[in-house]
Write an enzyme that holds these catalytic residues in place. Structure first.
Site, PDB file in Angstrom:
ATOM      1  N   ASP A 140     -10.725  41.678 -19.827  1.00  0.00           N
ATOM      2  CA  ASP A 140      -9.545  41.336 -20.221  1.00  0.00           C
ATOM      3  C   ASP A 140      -8.910  42.470 -21.749  1.00  0.00           C
ATOM      4  O   ASP A 140      -8.996  43.835 -21.831  1.00  0.00           O
ATOM      5  CB  ASP A 140      -9.944  40.699 -21.495  1.00  0.00           C
ATOM      6  N   ARG A 273      -6.718  24.952 -25.327  1.00  0.00           N
ATOM      7  CA  ARG A 273      -6.202  25.730 -26.736  1.00  0.00           C
ATOM      8  C   ARG A 273      -5.265  25.451 -27.147  1.00  0.00           C
ATOM      9  O   ARG A 273      -4.308  25.262 -26.512  1.00  0.00           O
ATOM     10  CB  ARG A 273      -6.514  27.080 -26.373  1.00  0.00           C
ATOM     11  N   LEU A 376      -8.527  27.166 -15.804  1.00  0.00           N
ATOM     12  CA  LEU A 376      -8.860  26.991 -14.539  1.00  0.00           C
ATOM     13  C   LEU A 376      -9.586  25.467 -15.311  1.00  0.00           C
ATOM     14  O   LEU A 376     -10.276  24.888 -14.523  1.00  0.00           O
ATOM     15  CB  LEU A 376     -10.345  27.490 -15.688  1.00  0.00           C
ATOM     16  N   VAL A 377      -8.880  24.761 -17.041  1.00  0.00           N
ATOM     17  CA  VAL A 377      -8.864  23.397 -16.779  1.00  0.00           C
ATOM     18  C   VAL A 377      -8.339  22.958 -15.325  1.00  0.00           C
ATOM     19  O   VAL A 377      -8.418  21.927 -14.621  1.00  0.00           O
ATOM     20  CB  VAL A 377      -8.142  22.540 -17.838  1.00  0.00           C
ATOM     21  N   ASP A 499       1.031  73.298   8.608  1.00  0.00           N
ATOM     22  CA  ASP A 499       2.198  72.577   7.905  1.00  0.00           C
ATOM     23  C   ASP A 499       2.598  73.569   6.929  1.00  0.00           C
ATOM     24  O   ASP A 499       2.339  74.225   5.875  1.00  0.00           O
ATOM     25  CB  ASP A 499       1.647  70.614   7.479  1.00  0.00           C
ATOM     26  N   ASP A 501       5.562  71.521   4.146  1.00  0.00           N
ATOM     27  CA  ASP A 501       5.937  71.188   2.862  1.00  0.00           C
ATOM     28  C   ASP A 501       4.691  70.863   2.615  1.00  0.00           C
ATOM     29  O   ASP A 501       4.059  69.711   3.398  1.00  0.00           O
ATOM     30  CB  ASP A 501       6.949  70.772   3.202  1.00  0.00           C
TER      31      ASP A 501
HETATM   32  C1  GDG Z   1      -7.956  32.828 -19.690  1.00  0.00           C
HETATM   33  C2  GDG Z   1      -6.154  32.955 -19.575  1.00  0.00           C
HETATM   34  C3  GDG Z   1      -7.166  32.216 -17.469  1.00  0.00           C
HETATM   35  C4  GDG Z   1     -10.737  23.616 -23.299  1.00  0.00           C
HETATM   36  N1  GDG Z   1     -11.795  22.539 -24.251  1.00  0.00           N
HETATM   37  C5  GDG Z   1     -12.927  22.260 -24.307  1.00  0.00           C
HETATM   38  C6  GDG Z   1     -13.403  23.422 -22.979  1.00  0.00           C
HETATM   39  N2  GDG Z   1     -12.874  24.179 -22.749  1.00  0.00           N
HETATM   40  C7  GDG Z   1     -12.737  24.803 -21.500  1.00  0.00           C
HETATM   41  C8  GDG Z   1     -12.311  24.576 -19.982  1.00  0.00           C
HETATM   42  C9  GDG Z   1     -12.158  25.723 -19.061  1.00  0.00           C
HETATM   43  C10 GDG Z   1     -11.568  26.523 -20.698  1.00  0.00           C
HETATM   44  O1  GDG Z   1     -12.032  25.837 -21.678  1.00  0.00           O
HETATM   45  C11 GDG Z   1     -10.269  27.446 -21.124  1.00  0.00           C
HETATM   46  O2  GDG Z   1      -9.655  28.085 -19.926  1.00  0.00           O
HETATM   47  P1  GDG Z   1      -8.621  28.289 -19.840  1.00  0.00           P
HETATM   48  O3  GDG Z   1      -8.611  29.203 -18.140  1.00  0.00           O
HETATM   49  O4  GDG Z   1      -7.550  26.858 -19.342  1.00  0.00           O
HETATM   50  O5  GDG Z   1      -7.632  29.372 -20.182  1.00  0.00           O
HETATM   51  P2  GDG Z   1      -7.198  30.468 -21.684  1.00  0.00           P
HETATM   52  O6  GDG Z   1      -9.168  30.037 -22.315  1.00  0.00           O
HETATM   53  O7  GDG Z   1      -6.448  30.698 -22.068  1.00  0.00           O
HETATM   54  O8  GDG Z   1      -8.401  31.327 -20.905  1.00  0.00           O
HETATM   55  C12 GDG Z   1      -6.531  32.092 -18.965  1.00  0.00           C
HETATM   56  C13 GDG Z   1      -8.726  32.274 -18.259  1.00  0.00           C
HETATM   57  O9  GDG Z   1      -8.967  33.354 -19.426  1.00  0.00           O
HETATM   58  C14 GDG Z   1     -10.301  33.150 -17.771  1.00  0.00           C
HETATM   59  O10 GDG Z   1      -9.092  34.002 -15.845  1.00  0.00           O
HETATM   60  O11 GDG Z   1      -7.424  30.836 -16.775  1.00  0.00           O
HETATM   61  O12 GDG Z   1      -4.894  31.797 -18.063  1.00  0.00           O
HETATM   62  O13 GDG Z   1      -5.385  32.033 -20.366  1.00  0.00           O
HETATM   63  O14 GDG Z   1     -13.893  26.003 -17.992  1.00  0.00           O
HETATM   64  O15 GDG Z   1     -12.892  24.250 -19.209  1.00  0.00           O
HETATM   65  N3  GDG Z   1     -14.494  23.077 -23.073  1.00  0.00           N
HETATM   66  C15 GDG Z   1     -15.057  22.268 -23.840  1.00  0.00           C
HETATM   67  N4  GDG Z   1     -15.045  21.611 -24.957  1.00  0.00           N
HETATM   68  C16 GDG Z   1     -13.643  21.941 -24.893  1.00  0.00           C
HETATM   69  O16 GDG Z   1     -13.184  20.706 -25.837  1.00  0.00           O
HETATM   70  N5  GDG Z   1     -16.843  22.252 -23.930  1.00  0.00           N
END
Ligand code: GDG
Length: 724
Positions: A140, A273, A376-377, A499, A501
């Site tokens: 990252d 987030r 990932l959500v 060759d 060049d």
């Molecule tokens: C970066 C990149 C890329 C969220 N709220 C709660 C909770 N979560 C977990 C979700 C998910 C994770 O957090 C969020 O992952 P995202 O992929 O949506 O977003 P970023 O944190 O911005 O992550 C993103 C990622 O890296 C991976 O490469 O996909 O684009 O920005 O797993 O489930 N978990 C719990 N409570 C919550 O209230 N327990």
């Protein structure tokens, strides 16, 4: 035994200090899950910041000792470093910039200085903990300088890097004052992975435009080191979200699902987030527009808005929080009725069980970021519908996940009309359609899990290492040429095909300027005058140029890739027609008119269009355009179109350097054969020679040759060595 060394800004652990005692809570994020599930007997070591400011050296020592048992190595950061490197350069410069929020990009030299220092601090700890045969995987945007720093200390170690956020288009990236240093840092890796093809494309374009390095199917050669740029879309732990009860308990999950679900109304969830990249205000406004324009749905649908606190020290995040609070308050005040709130708003995080239950309970998920590396959500929501097969995903086209979840309702998050239509469509989607869309996406997510992601990344990195080791053994460095020299010396009759060049002379923008220098002439003369040697210059150049530059040496030569053959001081050509040239020249002239900086080179039996001095992208676009015209024009003629290094050449088919090589092979028997060449046309030479011949490719690109030399300098050194 090689080990896997993972380096990320945060360690997958949280430390609590209570009444002088230390407590460790492992956090199982996606990355940790993926890496833990890697089926490998390699020992793993994870290096990163434990997430808290700890200044007391005794406590630091204690933590280091405790974590070591779990394969974790802490990098402690001071408050100042957290402010400048983490909150500053990482989150106020790179994060907004790479998500196209350039209005939020902070340009601050102190941030940059600290970013360099902290990357160095990581590097020192990494270097103290690794060995040359380990596999290193850096994660990252906080650690973009680290690969090159590790490379400096361990020139041959295998380093992978994965960027979890988007890589922006060149036009955005170029604005950063530290762009070169960032690219140089990343290019210390052997493999750089992105979530999507677009990010990879943007990166390659930045590398080309800023560093001048061209790629070949995603492979770059940096200081004679191969760097693989590739796409590895990250997945999730599918079963965890399909069956949250296995972790959180059935009773708990069921009761939560029952709490969230209501018979009277549909539930839309939104989980992110707190971040401006997530498009939260736009989503709220679209929902407002939906209830305004569709009064029949008032009281029948609720938006459950979950915003997880994040980066609260940064001004923009505070402002965003205020904006969301105000919007929710206003809409709620305007539409709320007895027993119905249009938006249920939570500004907090939830334990995993509740999150899993929310996914299960929701009818619709609205995931509409303005920019998101992957998201990932969205994937977790789809997995949560494994059993019910009911649910609809509304997904922003700006999320990396949209490339894979193509059966979601895809929206432009800035187009509120589009978003309103999507909500309507989702609410009214028949259950069979929901099930069939979900099924397709689930089938995919079940295969492309986070475990699969980590495995493919590592496998690819290991393959690269093998390739690198193999290539190393093929490089004819000083001291590795003994066998070649012994064979050369022992031989009575030698054929040496060279060759021009890129092999004997370096590349220049103006091909007319590549006149041989005296030291090359001396080498060739010596080579030619050695008894038993037949030296042939085998080139794509025209015979007039070759004669003018090398004619006085009385060497044998092949010009225009073998159209002309010079033996015993006499040029000969096979009987070929060049009546086609007029029409092709006409097409090329129109190409030059539209492409300033490109030019035509006309030879006796071929015609070439050079684009060395123009933008490579434009050149390639033009090549594609005129290939079609050429194919049409030359359909009935026996011609071939050769795409070389920034040149396209059209010539009679059946003529190539291989045929030319065969000509000399036919004329005599040799007990030593050697061919050296740098580009794709030399491959024909290599293939035409018998297996025992010394075929040598200049550079490290894919080749049929048995050996490699790194550059022109090395070619000359070798030729000098054999003649001395
Ligand atoms: C970066 C990149 C890329 C969220 N709220 C709660 C909770 N979560 C977990 C979700 C998910 C994770 O957090 C969020 O992952 P995202 O992929 O949506 O977003 P970023 O944190 O911005 O992550 C993103 C990622 O890296 C991976 O490469 O996909 O684009 O920005 O797993 O489930 N978990 C719990 N409570 C919550 O209230 N327990």
């Amino acid at each position: 035994m090689p080990r896997l060394i993972i380096i990320s800004n945060r360690l997958p652990v949280t430390i609590d200090k209570k009444e002088g005692e230390l407590f460790y809570h492992p956090s199982a994020g996606g990355l940790a899950t993926g890496l833990n599930s890697l089926e490998t007997d390699m020992e793993k070591l994870w290096i990163g910041w434990p997430g808290q400011e700890i200044n007391d050296e005794a406590i630091q020592g204690q933590i280091t000792k405790d974590l070591r048992k779990d394969g974790l190595v802490p990098v402690f950061l001071s408050q100042k470093e957290i402010e400048l490197y983490y909150e500053g350069f990482s989150n106020e410069t790179i994060w907004p910039h790479f998500h196209y929020f350039t209005q939020y990009t902070t340009y601050n030299d102190d941030y940059w200085k600290s970013y360099q220092d902290v990357n160095r601090k990581f590097a020192d700890i990494v270097i103290a903990n690794i060995q040359e045969d380990d596999f290193v995987w850096v994660h990252d945007y906080q650690l973009m300088l680290l690969p090159a720093m590790i490379r400096e200390a361990f020139p041959s170690i295998s380093i992978g890097y994965f960027l979890h956020i988007p890589f922006p288009s060149y036009e955005i990236f170029r604005i950063l004052p530290w762009r070169e240093a960032i690219l140089d840092g990343l290019l210390g890796a052997d493999q750089i992975g992105f979530h999507t093809f677009d990010y990879m494309r943007h990166f390659l374009s930045a590398v080309y435009r800023i560093g001048g390095h061209e790629h070949n199917f995603g492979k770059l050669t940096i200081n004679n080191r191969l760097v693989n740029i590739d796409v590895f879309p990250m997945g999730i732990d599918y079963d965890k979200y399909a069956y949250p009860e296995r972790i959180a308990g059935k009773e708990m999950v069921d009761s939560q699902v029952a709490k969230f679900r209501s018979k009277k109304r549909k539930l839309i969830i939104s989980i992110d987030r707190l971040d401006y990249s997530k498009g939260i205000p736009q989503r709220i406004l679209s929902f407002e527009r939906f209830i305004k324009e569709n009064p029949q749905y008032r009281g029948k649908v609720t938006l459950m808005l979950i915003v997880v606190p994040s980066r609260t020290h940064v001004d923009q995040y505070q402002e965003l929080k205020d904006e969301i609070d105000t919007l929710v308050g206003r809409i709620d005040g305007e539409y709320r009725t007895f027993g119905w709130s249009p938006i249920q708003y939570f500004y907090r995080s939830f334990p995993f069980g509740e999150l899993g239950a929310m996914y299960k309970a929701a009818d619709i998920a609205m995931i509409t970021p303005l920019r998101d590396g992957m998201n990932l959500v969205a994937k977790e929501f789809i997995a949560s519908k494994e059993e019910s097969k009911k649910g609809v995903l509304i997904l922003s086209e700006m999320a990396g996940a949209a490339n894979e979840l193509t059966d979601a309702i895809i929206v432009n998050p800035q187009d509120s009309k589009d978003m309103v239509n999507a909500i309507l469509k989702a609410l009214e989607m028949p259950e069979e359609e929901q099930a069939s869309r979900l099924q397709k996406m689930q089938d995919r997510l079940k295969i492309y899990t986070v475990k699969h992601w980590a495995k493919t990344f590592m496998n690819e990195q290991m393959n690269l290492k093998e390739l690198k080791d193999l290539k190393k053994t093929k490089i004819l460095k000083k001291g590795k040429t003994d066998a070649l020299i012994a064979d050369y010396k022992a031989a009575k009759k030698r054929l040496i095909l060279l060759d021009y060049d890129g092999t004997l002379m370096g590349f220049q923008n103006d091909p007319k300027k590549v006149v041989p220098d005296q030291s090359l002439l001396d080498i060739l003369e010596k080579l030619k005058n050695t008894e038993g040697n037949k030296v042939v210059i085998i080139s794509g150049r025209d015979k007039h140029t070759l004669d003018a530059w090398l004619g006085h040496l009385n060497l044998d030569m092949a010009a225009e890739h073998g159209v002309w053959i010079k033996r015993r001081n006499e040029w000969k050509t096979p009987d070929v027609s060049n009546a086609w040239k007029k029409d092709v020249r006409h097409v090329l002239e129109s190409l030059v008119e539209r492409t300033p900086g490109s030019f035509i080179e006309e030879k006796d039996y071929s015609i070439a269009w050079h684009y060395r001095m123009i933008d490579k992208g434009l050149g390639e676009k033009r090549v594609r355009e005129f290939r079609d015209v050429l194919l049409y024009l030359t359909a009935n003629l026996d011609l071939q179109v050769l795409e070389g290094n920034k040149v396209v050449e059209i010539k009679n088919a059946g003529i190539n350097k291989g045929k030319a090589t065969a000509y000399w092979l036919m004329k005599d028997d040799y007990d030593f054969m050697m061919a050296i060449g740098d580009d794709s046309t030399d491959e024909d030479t290599f293939k035409a020679l018998p297996e025992e011949a010394y075929t040598i490719k200049v550079g490290l690109d894919k080749t049929a040759a048995r050996f490699n030399l790194l550059d022109v300098k090395n070619v000359r050194e070798l030729l000098l060595e054999i003649t001395s």
